[in-house]
Scaffold this motif. Structure first.
Motif, PDB file in Angstrom:
ATOM      1  N   VAL A 117     -37.776 -28.623 -11.555  1.00 10.87           N
ATOM      2  CA  VAL A 117     -36.948 -28.301 -12.712  1.00 10.87           C
ATOM      3  C   VAL A 117     -37.877 -28.146 -13.909  1.00 10.87           C
ATOM      4  O   VAL A 117     -38.866 -28.873 -14.056  1.00 10.87           O
ATOM      5  CB  VAL A 117     -35.885 -29.383 -12.993  1.00 10.87           C
ATOM      6  CG1 VAL A 117     -34.796 -29.334 -11.948  1.00 10.87           C
ATOM      7  CG2 VAL A 117     -36.489 -30.773 -13.071  1.00 10.87           C
ATOM      8  N   VAL A 118     -37.560 -27.170 -14.752  1.00 10.47           N
ATOM      9  CA  VAL A 118     -38.343 -26.897 -15.954  1.00 10.47           C
ATOM     10  C   VAL A 118     -37.472 -27.217 -17.163  1.00 10.47           C
ATOM     11  O   VAL A 118     -36.334 -26.732 -17.266  1.00 10.47           O
ATOM     12  CB  VAL A 118     -38.791 -25.423 -15.998  1.00 10.47           C
ATOM     13  CG1 VAL A 118     -39.596 -25.161 -17.274  1.00 10.47           C
ATOM     14  CG2 VAL A 118     -39.612 -25.070 -14.770  1.00 10.47           C
ATOM     15  N   ARG A 138     -42.628 -29.401 -16.079  1.00  8.82           N
ATOM     16  CA  ARG A 138     -42.034 -29.272 -14.754  1.00  8.82           C
ATOM     17  C   ARG A 138     -42.028 -30.636 -14.075  1.00  8.82           C
ATOM     18  O   ARG A 138     -43.018 -31.372 -14.137  1.00  8.82           O
ATOM     19  CB  ARG A 138     -42.833 -28.305 -13.881  1.00  8.82           C
ATOM     20  CG  ARG A 138     -43.028 -26.928 -14.464  1.00  8.82           C
ATOM     21  CD  ARG A 138     -43.960 -26.104 -13.578  1.00  8.82           C
ATOM     22  NE  ARG A 138     -43.321 -25.780 -12.315  1.00  8.82           N
ATOM     23  CZ  ARG A 138     -42.628 -24.668 -12.095  1.00  8.82           C
ATOM     24  NH1 ARG A 138     -42.487 -23.771 -13.057  1.00  8.82           N
ATOM     25  NH2 ARG A 138     -42.081 -24.427 -10.925  1.00  8.82           N
ATOM     26  N   LEU A 139     -40.921 -30.951 -13.412  1.00  7.78           N
ATOM     27  CA  LEU A 139     -40.836 -32.155 -12.602  1.00  7.78           C
ATOM     28  C   LEU A 139     -40.169 -31.812 -11.272  1.00  7.78           C
ATOM     29  O   LEU A 139     -39.362 -30.887 -11.204  1.00  7.78           O
ATOM     30  CB  LEU A 139     -40.027 -33.240 -13.321  1.00  7.78           C
ATOM     31  CG  LEU A 139     -40.689 -33.899 -14.538  1.00  7.78           C
ATOM     32  CD1 LEU A 139     -39.732 -34.894 -15.174  1.00  7.78           C
ATOM     33  CD2 LEU A 139     -41.996 -34.586 -14.160  1.00  7.78           C
ATOM     34  N   GLY A 147     -32.513 -32.170 -11.044  1.00  9.30           N
ATOM     35  CA  GLY A 147     -32.806 -31.438  -9.824  1.00  9.30           C
ATOM     36  C   GLY A 147     -31.784 -31.712  -8.739  1.00  9.30           C
ATOM     37  O   GLY A 147     -31.334 -30.792  -8.034  1.00  9.30           O
ATOM     38  N   LYS A 148     -31.400 -32.975  -8.578  1.00  5.81           N
ATOM     39  CA  LYS A 148     -30.433 -33.307  -7.528  1.00  5.81           C
ATOM     40  C   LYS A 148     -29.068 -32.692  -7.830  1.00  5.81           C
ATOM     41  O   LYS A 148     -28.371 -32.241  -6.916  1.00  5.81           O
ATOM     42  CB  LYS A 148     -30.349 -34.819  -7.363  1.00  5.81           C
ATOM     43  CG  LYS A 148     -31.594 -35.398  -6.697  1.00  5.81           C
ATOM     44  CD  LYS A 148     -31.410 -36.836  -6.271  1.00  5.81           C
ATOM     45  CE  LYS A 148     -31.505 -37.809  -7.410  1.00  5.81           C
ATOM     46  NZ  LYS A 148     -31.494 -39.228  -6.934  1.00  5.81           N
ATOM     47  N   ALA A 149     -28.685 -32.661  -9.101  1.00  2.00           N
ATOM     48  CA  ALA A 149     -27.424 -32.020  -9.460  1.00  2.00           C
ATOM     49  C   ALA A 149     -27.445 -30.539  -9.100  1.00  2.00           C
ATOM     50  O   ALA A 149     -26.439 -29.978  -8.640  1.00  2.00           O
ATOM     51  CB  ALA A 149     -27.157 -32.201 -10.953  1.00  2.00           C
ATOM     52  N   LEU A 150     -28.585 -29.892  -9.288  1.00  2.00           N
ATOM     53  CA  LEU A 150     -28.708 -28.473  -8.973  1.00  2.00           C
ATOM     54  C   LEU A 150     -28.820 -28.238  -7.469  1.00  2.00           C
ATOM     55  O   LEU A 150     -28.190 -27.319  -6.925  1.00  2.00           O
ATOM     56  CB  LEU A 150     -29.926 -27.882  -9.695  1.00  2.00           C
ATOM     57  CG  LEU A 150     -29.766 -27.780 -11.212  1.00  2.00           C
ATOM     58  CD1 LEU A 150     -31.090 -27.503 -11.892  1.00  2.00           C
ATOM     59  CD2 LEU A 150     -28.751 -26.685 -11.564  1.00  2.00           C
ATOM     60  N   LEU A 151     -29.586 -29.059  -6.771  1.00  2.00           N
ATOM     61  CA  LEU A 151     -29.715 -28.914  -5.319  1.00  2.00           C
ATOM     62  C   LEU A 151     -28.367 -29.096  -4.626  1.00  2.00           C
ATOM     63  O   LEU A 151     -28.112 -28.492  -3.578  1.00  2.00           O
ATOM     64  CB  LEU A 151     -30.725 -29.920  -4.777  1.00  2.00           C
ATOM     65  CG  LEU A 151     -32.190 -29.689  -5.143  1.00  2.00           C
ATOM     66  CD1 LEU A 151     -33.046 -30.867  -4.684  1.00  2.00           C
ATOM     67  CD2 LEU A 151     -32.707 -28.386  -4.525  1.00  2.00           C
ATOM     68  N   ALA A 152     -27.507 -29.917  -5.204  1.00  2.00           N
ATOM     69  CA  ALA A 152     -26.198 -30.160  -4.609  1.00  2.00           C
ATOM     70  C   ALA A 152     -25.313 -28.923  -4.632  1.00  2.00           C
ATOM     71  O   ALA A 152     -24.300 -28.882  -3.910  1.00  2.00           O
ATOM     72  CB  ALA A 152     -25.501 -31.309  -5.329  1.00  2.00           C
ATOM     73  N   ASP A 219     -28.918 -24.189 -13.973  1.00  2.00           N
ATOM     74  CA  ASP A 219     -29.175 -25.029 -15.139  1.00  2.00           C
ATOM     75  C   ASP A 219     -28.364 -26.317 -15.057  1.00  2.00           C
ATOM     76  O   ASP A 219     -27.273 -26.338 -14.484  1.00  2.00           O
ATOM     77  CB  ASP A 219     -28.816 -24.292 -16.432  1.00  2.00           C
ATOM     78  CG  ASP A 219     -29.674 -23.058 -16.650  1.00  2.00           C
ATOM     79  OD1 ASP A 219     -30.840 -23.075 -16.218  1.00  2.00           O
ATOM     80  OD2 ASP A 219     -29.168 -22.080 -17.231  1.00  2.00           O
ATOM     81  N   ALA A 220     -28.915 -27.373 -15.635  1.00  2.00           N
ATOM     82  CA  ALA A 220     -28.236 -28.672 -15.615  1.00  2.00           C
ATOM     83  C   ALA A 220     -28.539 -29.444 -16.887  1.00  2.00           C
ATOM     84  O   ALA A 220     -29.544 -29.198 -17.564  1.00  2.00           O
ATOM     85  CB  ALA A 220     -28.665 -29.487 -14.398  1.00  2.00           C
TER      86      ALA A 220
END
Length: 256
Positions: A117-118, A138-139, A147-152, A219-220
């Motif tokens: 995620v950026v 970046r992480l 990131g987990k919210a987006l991967l879901a 995006d999150a």
């Protein structure tokens, strides 16, 4: 992809230039020609000429000896123009401000880019908290609530195609098994938000929520709070504020 692996439709010098800038972007500080050459693998003579060209154009800088190289100010200008011209970042301003006021904690807007995620925008905590993420940083997606919210928002098979079986460990709490992460993503889909339980930074918990203006989401939003200050009541306030911010930003981005 390395320059030697680039397809016929790609210009080798352009690929090398981008790879070189990405090398500097991921490794802050100044580096010797030998160190850069070892990392990118280009012939030293052509690498030197490419570096000198980038120095002349302002994309790369050298130290007083002219023997060490680092990212130049032009890269900052281009990065800033990306943020300034992004419609989501512009639309998110009021929602970020309101979320910051409602939680009094650090707020982030970030975008999924590959497996990372950026960070695109930040509102600092009203409490004392050493900054840990800045715009442009970046992480890894697997160790952050963002990131987990987006991967879901991806299917299990899409997540498997995106992430390796073993994931990098950042703290003792990081989930390093892809299948275990996928199980957690099932819960994220059910509850609508993700939690980083000190998986990226010890002592810091984060709550993230995806913005569904496109599917899968890119995006999150997140809210970060020191674990020592996180009470059950404060956690509930944060979650409520995140859902409210998501709805506000979804409405603001409905035409994008």
């Amino acid at each position: 992809m390395s320059a030697t692996e680039a397809g016929g439709s790609q210009v080798k010098s352009a690929v090398r230039t981008v790879e070189l800038l990405e090398f500097f972007a991921h490794r802050p500080g100044m580096h010797t020609l030998a160190a850069v050459q070892e990392a990118v693998g280009y012939p030293k003579s052509s690498l030197y000429m490419l570096l000198r060209t980038l120095v002349e154009l302002g994309w790369v800088e050298t130290d007083s000896t002219g023997t060490r190289y680092g990212i130049g100010v032009r890269a900052l200008l281009v990065g800033t123009s990306y943020i300034d011209g992004d419609e989501v970042v512009a639309a998110a301003g009021p929602a970020l401000d309101r979320l910051s006021e409602d939680t009094t904690e650090t707020i982030h807007l970030a975008r999924l880019d590959g497996t990372d995620v950026v960070y695109l925008a930040t509102r600092q905590s009203q409490h004392y908290l050493r900054p840990f993420a800045r715009v442009g940083r970046r992480l890894p997606a697997h160790s952050t609530s963002l990131g987990k919210a987006l991967l879901a928002t991806y299917t299990d098979d899409e997540v498997r195609a995106l992430l390796p079986e073993r994931l990098a460990r950042h703290t003792e709490r990081t989930v390093t098994d892809r299948e275990r992460l996928i199980e957690e993503l099932h819960l994220v889909r059910e509850q609508g938000y993700a939690v980083d339980r000190e998986e990226n930074t010890l002592g810091l918990r984060c709550f993230g929520i995806a913005i569904p203006y496109r599917t899968p989401a890119r995006d999150a939003l997140s809210c970060s709070v020191p674990a020592a200050r996180l009470t059950p009541a404060h956690e509930q306030r944060i979650k409520h504020a995140l859902f409210d911010a998501r709805d506000r930003l979804t409405h603001a981005t409905r035409t994008l």
